[in-house]
Design a protein around this motif. Structure first.
Motif, short mmCIF file in Angstrom:
data_model
loop_
_atom_site.label_atom_id
_atom_site.label_comp_id
_atom_site.label_asym_id
_atom_site.label_seq_id
_atom_site.Cartn_x
_atom_site.Cartn_y
_atom_site.Cartn_z
N ALA A 199 -19.26 -24.65 0.66
CA ALA A 199 -20.63 -24.14 0.52
C ALA A 199 -21.30 -23.90 1.86
N ASP A 200 -20.81 -24.53 2.93
CA ASP A 200 -21.40 -24.34 4.25
C ASP A 200 -20.58 -23.36 5.09
N ALA A 201 -19.30 -23.64 5.23
CA ALA A 201 -18.45 -22.84 6.13
C ALA A 201 -18.05 -21.50 5.54
N GLN A 202 -18.06 -21.38 4.21
CA GLN A 202 -17.66 -20.14 3.55
C GLN A 202 -18.76 -19.68 2.59
N ARG A 203 -19.94 -19.51 3.13
CA ARG A 203 -21.12 -19.29 2.28
C ARG A 203 -21.00 -18.05 1.40
N ASP A 204 -20.56 -16.95 1.96
CA ASP A 204 -20.45 -15.72 1.17
C ASP A 204 -19.43 -15.87 0.04
N GLY B 113 -18.49 -30.98 -6.23
CA GLY B 113 -18.61 -31.26 -4.81
C GLY B 113 -19.69 -32.28 -4.56
N ASN B 114 -20.19 -32.33 -3.33
CA ASN B 114 -21.29 -33.23 -3.01
C ASN B 114 -22.05 -32.69 -1.80
N LYS B 115 -23.20 -33.29 -1.57
CA LYS B 115 -24.04 -32.95 -0.41
C LYS B 115 -24.38 -31.47 -0.38
N LEU B 116 -24.86 -30.98 -1.51
CA LEU B 116 -25.37 -29.62 -1.60
C LEU B 116 -26.62 -29.64 -2.48
N LYS B 117 -27.73 -29.19 -1.93
CA LYS B 117 -28.95 -29.08 -2.74
C LYS B 117 -28.84 -27.81 -3.59
N SER C 111 -20.62 -38.22 -6.42
CA SER C 111 -21.55 -39.21 -5.87
C SER C 111 -22.20 -39.95 -7.01
N ALA C 112 -22.72 -41.13 -6.69
CA ALA C 112 -23.50 -41.87 -7.69
C ALA C 112 -24.93 -41.33 -7.73
N GLY C 113 -25.50 -41.07 -6.55
CA GLY C 113 -26.85 -40.54 -6.49
C GLY C 113 -26.88 -39.07 -6.84
#
Length: 327
Positions: A30-35, A49-53, A72-74
């Motif tokens: 989601a960060d390195a291959q955004r397109d 995945g994780n750590k994506l808003k 993730s749990a959260g």
């Protein structure tokens, strides 16, 4: 036809096999291959995945999305009411992180109490020239009072270690009483102010929400003993970081053990890095190979099952299924 899934973080082979048996899987960071991620998201029925808003813009770009599975749990990265309104199921992995995060919580308790990081650094600098004395003294952990703010799964695992392993008196502050913990660990319910005033160690384990943001601020820190230690393995935003720094600098509390911070990664110029009475680790609550793989496998199974209409206890918003059926 198989449902389409986009994995926006790399998955262990075992987790990938679970998904590929049931779904067509596309990987796009989601960060390195955004397109590539956005292109895959447009046709995806599920994400993992994780750590994506997952913002409303991203949800608008995913008209077929049915299930979101977070490793993730959260789940504070997600607007749960908005997902529910759109009929999108959210699943998480709460059980897999429990024991590993409780291990870290106790590691931080012990490290802060016995000044492990500070004295390790001193020893490496060659400052060990004589037998240890008051300059190296820490504080005992055994038979002290532990206060747990948020006695859920992880809190109960910490309470078990404290009561059965260290003979500690366990207090807890929760929205509701926990009779099982009271019976198993002798845990005693307190209001938050009472817990802060009594505890030798205060462990933060509540989830982040509008109600818990900056739950521990300057006023709450002033309630703590000057000999007390604060440990946070929940979310950094639950503690007012500026107020904590001030309390530590002024010696109003003895120390802190921190796995989480208001902004992550922690800035190189953070005052926390200059304080000797703080133990800092980089958000590693679940960071063991075994636990991370177990989390990924659970998240993959959650996603595969939910796409087939089978919801487990890890479903955060089962009402989304009903919302999906509405016109």
């Amino acid at each position: 036809m198989k449902k389409r899934v986009v994995a926006y973080r790399k998955l262990p082979a075992a987790a990938l096999r679970i998904l590929e048996a049931a779904c067509d899987v596309t990987f796009a960071d989601a960060d390195a291959q955004r397109d590539a991620f956005l292109a895959a998201l447009a046709g995806a029925h599920g994400t993992i995945g994780n750590k994506l808003k997952l913002t409303r813009d991203l949800l608008d770009a995913a008209p077929n999305l049915e299930v979101v599975s977070t490793i993730s749990a959260g789940y504070d990265d997600f607007d749960v009411p908005e997902l529910t309104r759109r009929g999108i199921v959210l699943c998480n992995t709460p059980d897999e992180v429990t024991e590993t995060t409780a291990d870290l919580m106790f590691a931080l308790i012990l490290a802060a109490a016995r000044r492990i990081a500070e004295l390790d650094a001193s020893t490496r600098r060659g400052e060990w020239q004589a037998s240890s004395g008051p300059a190296q003294f820490g504080v005992d952990v055994h038979h002290k009072t532990l206060g747990i703010v948020g006695l859920g799964r992880i809190g109960a695992a910490v309470a078990r270690r404290a009561a059965h392993g260290f003979g500690m008196n366990v207090l807890y502050a929760n929205r509701s009483r926990n009779p099982a913990a009271e019976e198993a660990f002798g845990a005693q319910w307190r209001t938050l102010p009472a817990l802060l005033a009594e505890a030798d160690f205060v462990c933060i384990l509540v989830p982040l929400s509008p109600a818990t943001e900056k739950l521990i601020g300057a006023a709450e820190l002033r309630l703590m003993k000057s000999s007390a230690i604060l440990v946070n393995c929940a979310r950094g935003q639950i503690v007012d970081e500026a107020a904590l720094i001030e309390a530590l600098r002024e010696g109003r509390i003895l120390g802190a053990g921190l796995d989480v911070f208001e902004r992550e990664p922690l800035a190189a110029d953070s005052p926390l890095l200059t304080l000797p009475n703080v133990v800092i680790v980089p958000h590693i609550g679940s960071a063991t190979a075994q636990t991370r793989e177990a989390m990924a496998r659970r998240a993959a199974q959650n996603l595969a099952d939910a796409l087939q209409g089978q919801l487990s206890e890890t479903c955060v918003n089962p009402a989304a299924v009903d919302a999906r059926a509405l016109p």
